[in-house]
Design a protein around this motif. Structure first.
Motif, mmCIF file in Angstrom:
data_model
loop_
_atom_site.group_PDB
_atom_site.id
_atom_site.type_symbol
_atom_site.label_atom_id
_atom_site.label_comp_id
_atom_site.label_asym_id
_atom_site.label_seq_id
_atom_site.Cartn_x
_atom_site.Cartn_y
_atom_site.Cartn_z
ATOM 1 N N SER A 160 22.505 -67.814 19.195
ATOM 2 C CA SER A 160 23.549 -67.277 20.075
ATOM 3 C C SER A 160 23.994 -68.339 21.065
ATOM 4 O O SER A 160 24.015 -68.115 22.277
ATOM 5 C CB SER A 160 23.065 -66.039 20.815
ATOM 6 O OG SER A 160 22.999 -64.942 19.944
ATOM 7 N N ASP A 161 24.349 -69.486 20.546
ATOM 8 C CA ASP A 161 24.819 -70.565 21.412
ATOM 9 C C ASP A 161 25.907 -71.313 20.654
ATOM 10 O O ASP A 161 25.786 -71.574 19.462
ATOM 11 C CB ASP A 161 23.672 -71.535 21.735
ATOM 12 C CG ASP A 161 24.085 -72.605 22.738
ATOM 13 O OD1 ASP A 161 23.907 -72.393 23.952
ATOM 14 O OD2 ASP A 161 24.616 -73.657 22.308
ATOM 15 N N THR A 197 33.687 -58.758 23.849
ATOM 16 C CA THR A 197 32.919 -59.621 24.739
ATOM 17 C C THR A 197 31.667 -58.909 25.267
ATOM 18 O O THR A 197 30.748 -59.565 25.747
ATOM 19 C CB THR A 197 33.788 -60.102 25.915
ATOM 20 O OG1 THR A 197 34.502 -58.984 26.437
ATOM 21 C CG2 THR A 197 34.775 -61.159 25.476
ATOM 22 N N LYS A 199 29.812 -57.107 23.212
ATOM 23 C CA LYS A 199 28.995 -56.989 21.998
ATOM 24 C C LYS A 199 29.203 -55.694 21.196
ATOM 25 O O LYS A 199 28.320 -55.284 20.454
ATOM 26 C CB LYS A 199 27.513 -57.181 22.319
ATOM 27 C CG LYS A 199 27.147 -58.629 22.591
ATOM 28 C CD LYS A 199 25.668 -58.849 22.332
ATOM 29 C CE LYS A 199 25.278 -60.308 22.379
ATOM 30 N NZ LYS A 199 23.882 -60.533 22.088
ATOM 31 N N TYR A 218 29.258 -68.577 17.915
ATOM 32 C CA TYR A 218 28.042 -68.298 17.141
ATOM 33 C C TYR A 218 27.205 -67.318 17.956
ATOM 34 O O TYR A 218 26.738 -67.652 19.050
ATOM 35 C CB TYR A 218 27.281 -69.601 16.900
ATOM 36 C CG TYR A 218 26.261 -69.517 15.801
ATOM 37 C CD1 TYR A 218 26.576 -68.983 14.559
ATOM 38 C CD2 TYR A 218 24.961 -69.990 15.997
ATOM 39 C CE1 TYR A 218 25.641 -68.926 13.536
ATOM 40 C CE2 TYR A 218 24.024 -69.949 14.975
ATOM 41 C CZ TYR A 218 24.369 -69.407 13.748
ATOM 42 O OH TYR A 218 23.436 -69.352 12.741
ATOM 43 N N LEU A 219 27.047 -66.118 17.432
ATOM 44 C CA LEU A 219 26.438 -65.035 18.195
ATOM 45 C C LEU A 219 25.577 -64.192 17.256
ATOM 46 O O LEU A 219 26.047 -63.775 16.185
ATOM 47 C CB LEU A 219 27.568 -64.179 18.796
ATOM 48 C CG LEU A 219 27.228 -63.047 19.733
ATOM 49 C CD1 LEU A 219 26.460 -63.533 20.946
ATOM 50 C CD2 LEU A 219 28.524 -62.357 20.201
ATOM 51 N N ASP A 220 24.349 -63.932 17.657
ATOM 52 C CA ASP A 220 23.412 -63.157 16.813
ATOM 53 C C ASP A 220 23.334 -63.744 15.397
ATOM 54 O O ASP A 220 23.344 -62.999 14.402
ATOM 55 C CB ASP A 220 23.824 -61.676 16.741
ATOM 56 C CG ASP A 220 23.665 -60.979 18.076
ATOM 57 O OD1 ASP A 220 22.958 -61.514 18.948
ATOM 58 O OD2 ASP A 220 24.253 -59.909 18.258
ATOM 59 N N TYR A 245 29.918 -69.802 25.857
ATOM 60 C CA TYR A 245 29.242 -70.108 24.590
ATOM 61 C C TYR A 245 29.206 -71.611 24.331
ATOM 62 O O TYR A 245 30.035 -72.323 24.806
ATOM 63 C CB TYR A 245 29.963 -69.404 23.443
ATOM 64 C CG TYR A 245 29.832 -67.910 23.544
ATOM 65 C CD1 TYR A 245 28.774 -67.255 22.949
ATOM 66 C CD2 TYR A 245 30.756 -67.178 24.286
ATOM 67 C CE1 TYR A 245 28.646 -65.891 23.072
ATOM 68 C CE2 TYR A 245 30.621 -65.811 24.423
ATOM 69 C CZ TYR A 245 29.564 -65.170 23.825
ATOM 70 O OH TYR A 245 29.428 -63.824 23.949
#
Lengths: 245, 79
Positions: A160-161, A197, A199, A218-220, A245
């Protein structure tokens, strides 16, 4: 086929090709030559501090590769391109991780987290790379890029970065918006999800207004288009919202 | 470059020209970039302002923890 994570850093200078572009070229080169597959390139923000030299930013670029190539082959081809395309004044570094090997992922992620908030030495990067059997090499200048290259692997592993390199172009313009369903967006872009934003994951039949520059994050552990709601309409999030991010 | 602009928007600290407004002050960063003759857009992946012409999107800005330094000013005013 094996799974690899490859990260480069410190390849550019003012007015030269960006590190993200070089990473994308290496990703395509390695995928095409081996019949493999390369993921999107993700950009990972690192610490900005007067003691850390950087061009206009301090970020590393990382991608995943599924390929039959060996580590030595990947390193040989990637480094040849890295050296050819890096700016003369740059301090490039590259890190290659065999994702299927047994390594201490927690230690690598911790290194990535630290590189966002503190100054880390090259010696510390080389020590950790040796412990984790990660190929870490420098290719010119001070070689400081090895720190960001190793940190970028850890940050990508966290899941998640980072923002996805480049823009998503589906026919929208700066002043002309385009409305598409989530299903269409995913099919046309190769992204994994559309999320707000805060989630909320949008359903495939929900519709999104796209306008201006559209970028993913890039998230989860997924490549995600971020959206926000405005006047009961989902719209792509602006750059300010993507800064986290 | 307009020296009035320099004085109003930046301050000299430890030999660095620091943007007075700091971070997330988008209207000010756009206003200054609009008047600046040295603006060069950074790589798209490094831009953070939706408005392209903004000091926050310039190749000459060097991020700091609480703002940024303008390298264009450093080079210009050393001459």
């Amino acid at each position: 086929m094996k799974n690899w994570l490859i990260c480069i850093d410190d390849t550019d200078d003012i007015g030269t090709k960006g590190t993200g572009e070089i990473a994308e070229e290496i990703a395509n080169l390695l995928a095409n030559m081996s019949g493999g597959h390369a993921s999107f390139v993700t950009r990972h923000q690192l610490f900005v501090h007067p003691d850390i030299p950087y061009t206009s930013h301090n970020s590393a670029m990382c991608f995943a590769l599924r390929s039959p190539l060996t580590k030595a082959e990947i390193h040989q081809y990637a480094v040849a391109h890295l050296v050819a395309e890096s700016a003369p004044a740059a301090d490039p570094g590259i890190a290659i991780l065999d994702v299927d090997s047994h390594y201490d992922a927690a230690a690598l992620m911790d290194f990535g987290r630290r590189a966002k908030v503190e100054v880390i030495t090259k010696a510390a990067a080389y020590d950790l790379a040796e412990q984790l059997n990660i190929q870490l090499t420098e290719h010119g200048g001070t070689g400081q890029g090895v720190i960001g290259a190793l940190a970028g692997l850890g940050l990508r592993l966290m899941g998640s970065d980072g923002r996805v390199k480049g823009q998503i172009k589906l026919g929208q313009f700066e002043d002309v918006s385009l409305e598409l369903s989530v299903a269409d967006i995913l099919e046309q872009t190769g992204l994994d999800a559309v999320m707000s934003t805060d989630k909320y994951r949008l359903a495939l039949d929900e519709r999104v207004q796209l306008k201006g520059k559209v970028k993913a994050v890039y998230l989860d552990h997924q490549f995600v288009l971020l959206v926000h709601q405005e006047a009961e309409q989902w719209r792509n999030a602006g750059k300010q919202a993507l800064q986290a991010y | 470059m307009d020296l009035n602009l320099v004085e109003h928007a930046f301050e000299l600290k430890d030999d660095r020209w620091i943007f007075k407004a700091g971070l997330a002050q988008y209207p000010r960063a756009r206003q200054v970039a609009k008047l600046c003759t040295r603006f060069i857009p950074d790589d798209e992946d490094e831009q953070i302002d939706d408005e392209p012409r903004s000091c926050y999107n310039c190749q000459y800005r060097r991020w700091m923890v609480a703002g940024f330094e303008c390298l264009a000013l450093r080079h210009l005013l050393k001459k």
